[in-house]
Design a protein around this motif. Structure first.
Motif, PDB file in Angstrom:
ATOM      1  N   THR A  28     -16.191 -14.589  40.765  1.00 24.24           N
ATOM      2  CA  THR A  28     -14.821 -15.069  40.623  1.00 24.24           C
ATOM      3  C   THR A  28     -14.330 -14.890  39.198  1.00 24.24           C
ATOM      4  N   LEU A  29     -15.129 -15.300  38.245  1.00 28.29           N
ATOM      5  CA  LEU A  29     -14.734 -15.168  36.848  1.00 28.29           C
ATOM      6  C   LEU A  29     -14.576 -13.699  36.472  1.00 28.29           C
ATOM      7  N   GLY A  30     -15.524 -12.854  36.895  1.00 34.52           N
ATOM      8  CA  GLY A  30     -15.433 -11.422  36.592  1.00 34.52           C
ATOM      9  C   GLY A  30     -14.158 -10.790  37.115  1.00 34.52           C
ATOM     10  N   ARG A  31     -13.712 -11.198  38.286  1.00 37.67           N
ATOM     11  CA  ARG A  31     -12.470 -10.652  38.858  1.00 37.67           C
ATOM     12  C   ARG A  31     -11.256 -11.033  38.038  1.00 37.67           C
ATOM     13  N   ARG A  32     -11.318 -12.175  37.371  1.00 36.11           N
ATOM     14  CA  ARG A  32     -10.174 -12.652  36.581  1.00 36.11           C
ATOM     15  C   ARG A  32     -10.082 -12.018  35.200  1.00 36.11           C
ATOM     16  N   LEU A  33     -11.163 -11.454  34.716  1.00 32.14           N
ATOM     17  CA  LEU A  33     -11.174 -10.922  33.351  1.00 32.14           C
ATOM     18  C   LEU A  33     -10.445  -9.586  33.289  1.00 32.14           C
ATOM     19  N   ASN A  34      -9.587  -9.444  32.278  1.00 28.48           N
ATOM     20  CA  ASN A  34      -8.851  -8.182  32.123  1.00 28.48           C
ATOM     21  C   ASN A  34      -8.872  -7.660  30.695  1.00 28.48           C
ATOM     22  N   HIS A  35      -9.695  -8.262  29.849  1.00 26.62           N
ATOM     23  CA  HIS A  35      -9.873  -7.766  28.475  1.00 26.62           C
ATOM     24  C   HIS A  35     -11.225  -8.242  27.972  1.00 26.62           C
ATOM     25  N   GLY A  36     -11.651  -7.701  26.852  1.00 26.59           N
ATOM     26  CA  GLY A  36     -12.962  -8.032  26.314  1.00 26.59           C
ATOM     27  C   GLY A  36     -13.147  -9.522  26.083  1.00 26.59           C
ATOM     28  N   LEU A  37     -14.369  -9.990  26.325  1.00 30.60           N
ATOM     29  CA  LEU A  37     -14.685 -11.395  26.140  1.00 30.60           C
ATOM     30  C   LEU A  37     -16.191 -11.549  25.986  1.00 30.60           C
ATOM     31  N   VAL A  38     -16.597 -12.481  25.136  1.00 33.94           N
ATOM     32  CA  VAL A  38     -18.006 -12.833  24.987  1.00 33.94           C
ATOM     33  C   VAL A  38     -18.243 -14.114  25.776  1.00 33.94           C
ATOM     34  N   ILE A  39     -19.285 -14.076  26.611  1.00 34.43           N
ATOM     35  CA  ILE A  39     -19.663 -15.230  27.424  1.00 34.43           C
ATOM     36  C   ILE A  39     -21.096 -15.590  27.053  1.00 34.43           C
ATOM     37  N   LEU A  40     -21.266 -16.773  26.479  1.00 33.11           N
ATOM     38  CA  LEU A  40     -22.582 -17.227  26.038  1.00 33.11           C
ATOM     39  C   LEU A  40     -23.173 -18.143  27.104  1.00 33.11           C
ATOM     40  N   LEU A  41     -24.405 -17.826  27.521  1.00 39.66           N
ATOM     41  CA  LEU A  41     -25.067 -18.548  28.602  1.00 39.66           C
ATOM     42  C   LEU A  41     -26.249 -19.342  28.050  1.00 39.66           C
ATOM     43  N   PHE A  42     -26.253 -20.647  28.298  1.00 40.91           N
ATOM     44  CA  PHE A  42     -27.281 -21.553  27.821  1.00 40.91           C
ATOM     45  C   PHE A  42     -27.979 -22.181  29.025  1.00 40.91           C
ATOM     46  N   GLY A  43     -29.286 -22.363  28.938  1.00 41.37           N
ATOM     47  CA  GLY A  43     -29.997 -23.047  30.013  1.00 41.37           C
ATOM     48  C   GLY A  43     -31.461 -22.659  30.031  1.00 41.37           C
ATOM     49  N   ASP A  44     -32.250 -23.463  30.715  1.00 38.35           N
ATOM     50  CA  ASP A  44     -33.682 -23.224  30.825  1.00 38.35           C
ATOM     51  C   ASP A  44     -33.975 -22.066  31.773  1.00 38.35           C
ATOM     52  N   GLY A 112     -15.172  -4.856  26.090  1.00 37.65           N
ATOM     53  CA  GLY A 112     -15.872  -5.064  27.351  1.00 37.65           C
ATOM     54  C   GLY A 112     -16.263  -6.523  27.450  1.00 37.65           C
ATOM     55  N   ILE A 113     -17.037  -6.821  28.462  1.00 41.74           N
ATOM     56  CA  ILE A 113     -17.523  -8.182  28.668  1.00 41.74           C
ATOM     57  C   ILE A 113     -18.972  -8.226  28.215  1.00 41.74           C
ATOM     58  N   VAL A 114     -19.279  -9.159  27.342  1.00 41.10           N
ATOM     59  CA  VAL A 114     -20.635  -9.340  26.823  1.00 41.10           C
ATOM     60  C   VAL A 114     -21.140 -10.699  27.301  1.00 41.10           C
ATOM     61  N   ALA A 115     -22.172 -10.693  28.141  1.00 38.92           N
ATOM     62  CA  ALA A 115     -22.799 -11.933  28.599  1.00 38.92           C
ATOM     63  C   ALA A 115     -24.147 -12.050  27.907  1.00 38.92           C
ATOM     64  N   THR A 129     -15.294 -16.518  17.592  1.00 40.31           N
ATOM     65  CA  THR A 129     -14.296 -17.582  17.681  1.00 40.31           C
ATOM     66  C   THR A 129     -13.760 -17.713  19.104  1.00 40.31           C
ATOM     67  N   CYS A 130     -13.451 -16.578  19.726  1.00 42.63           N
ATOM     68  CA  CYS A 130     -12.949 -16.569  21.101  1.00 42.63           C
ATOM     69  C   CYS A 130     -14.118 -16.275  22.032  1.00 42.63           C
ATOM     70  N   ARG A 131     -14.426 -17.249  22.892  1.00 42.32           N
ATOM     71  CA  ARG A 131     -15.582 -17.077  23.777  1.00 42.32           C
ATOM     72  C   ARG A 131     -15.566 -18.128  24.871  1.00 42.32           C
ATOM     73  N   LEU A 132     -16.385 -17.883  25.872  1.00 41.56           N
ATOM     74  CA  LEU A 132     -16.705 -18.902  26.863  1.00 41.56           C
ATOM     75  C   LEU A 132     -18.164 -19.266  26.667  1.00 41.56           C
ATOM     76  N   GLU A 133     -18.470 -20.549  26.784  1.00 45.27           N
ATOM     77  CA  GLU A 133     -19.857 -20.988  26.776  1.00 45.27           C
ATOM     78  C   GLU A 133     -20.124 -21.676  28.106  1.00 45.27           C
ATOM     79  N   LEU A 134     -21.213 -21.276  28.760  1.00 43.96           N
ATOM     80  CA  LEU A 134     -21.616 -21.882  30.020  1.00 43.96           C
ATOM     81  C   LEU A 134     -22.978 -22.519  29.836  1.00 43.96           C
ATOM     82  N   PHE A 135     -23.081 -23.790  30.191  1.00 46.87           N
ATOM     83  CA  PHE A 135     -24.318 -24.553  30.077  1.00 46.87           C
ATOM     84  C   PHE A 135     -24.831 -24.845  31.479  1.00 46.87           C
TER      85      PHE A 135
END
Length: 169
Positions: A28-44, A112-115, A129-135
């Motif tokens: 769902t999130l990937g379908r919404r993206l239309n420009h470069g974005l950094v997505i930081l993923l946190f978790g065990d 592009g999209i960087v996960a 500065t501009c990013r999404l963080e997912l925990f």
């Protein structure tokens, strides 16, 4: 997916009941993206980061012929799609990892999209500065609680009314 209460417009918390729902959230999130974005993923380990990245790739229209796996031993996997998708895994790097030394700053500047899995290995000052963080938090055998925080972005486009049921993988 069960939405939880939001603390403000930049934070969203969702709960997925199974791996397929975590994949669908990424889709769902990937379908919404239309420009470069950094997505930081946190978790065990086993918390759903790679499942989310697999869904993200499909939402970015990475062809199904590309198997999206965690790049633990290669550091970065690049995939073609509607936007280039860079899947990064910092698990094997010492903490904190130097993003300039490993070429991550160059990727952050791409359109592009960087996960980035294991993003906790980045020093907070090295995060864009501009990013999404997912925990990702394991709360049951197949249940995951995922907190999404938007930094430096207008969150209404990305976080408002996320409904993974509308975009099956």
């Amino acid at each position: 997916m069960t939405p939880a209460s939001q603390t403000d417009g930049n934070v969203r918390k969702v709960e997925t009941q199974a791996r397929d729902e975590t994949v669908a959230l990424g889709h769902t999130l990937g379908r919404r993206l239309n420009h470069g974005l950094v997505i930081l993923l946190f978790g065990d380990l086993g918390s759903g980061k790679t499942a989310f990245a697999q869904g993200l790739a499909r939402g970015l229209e990475v062809p199904a012929s590309f198997v999206v796996t965690s790049p633990t031993y290669t550091l970065v996997n690049e995939y073609p799609g509607r936007l280039p998708f860079y899947h990064v895994d910092l698990y094997r790097l010492p903490e904190p990892a130097d993003p300039d030394e490993i070429g991550l700053l160059d990727l952050f500047g791409e359109d592009g999209i960087v996960a980035v899995e294991w993003a906790q290995r980045l020093h907070p000052a090295d995060r864009p500065t501009c990013r999404l963080e997912l925990f990702f938090t394991v709360t049951g055998d197949t249940v995951r609680s995922i907190r999404i925080i938007a930094y430096g972005l207008d969150p209404s486009d990305l976080l408002k009314d996320i409904d993974i049921c509308s975009f099956p993988p």
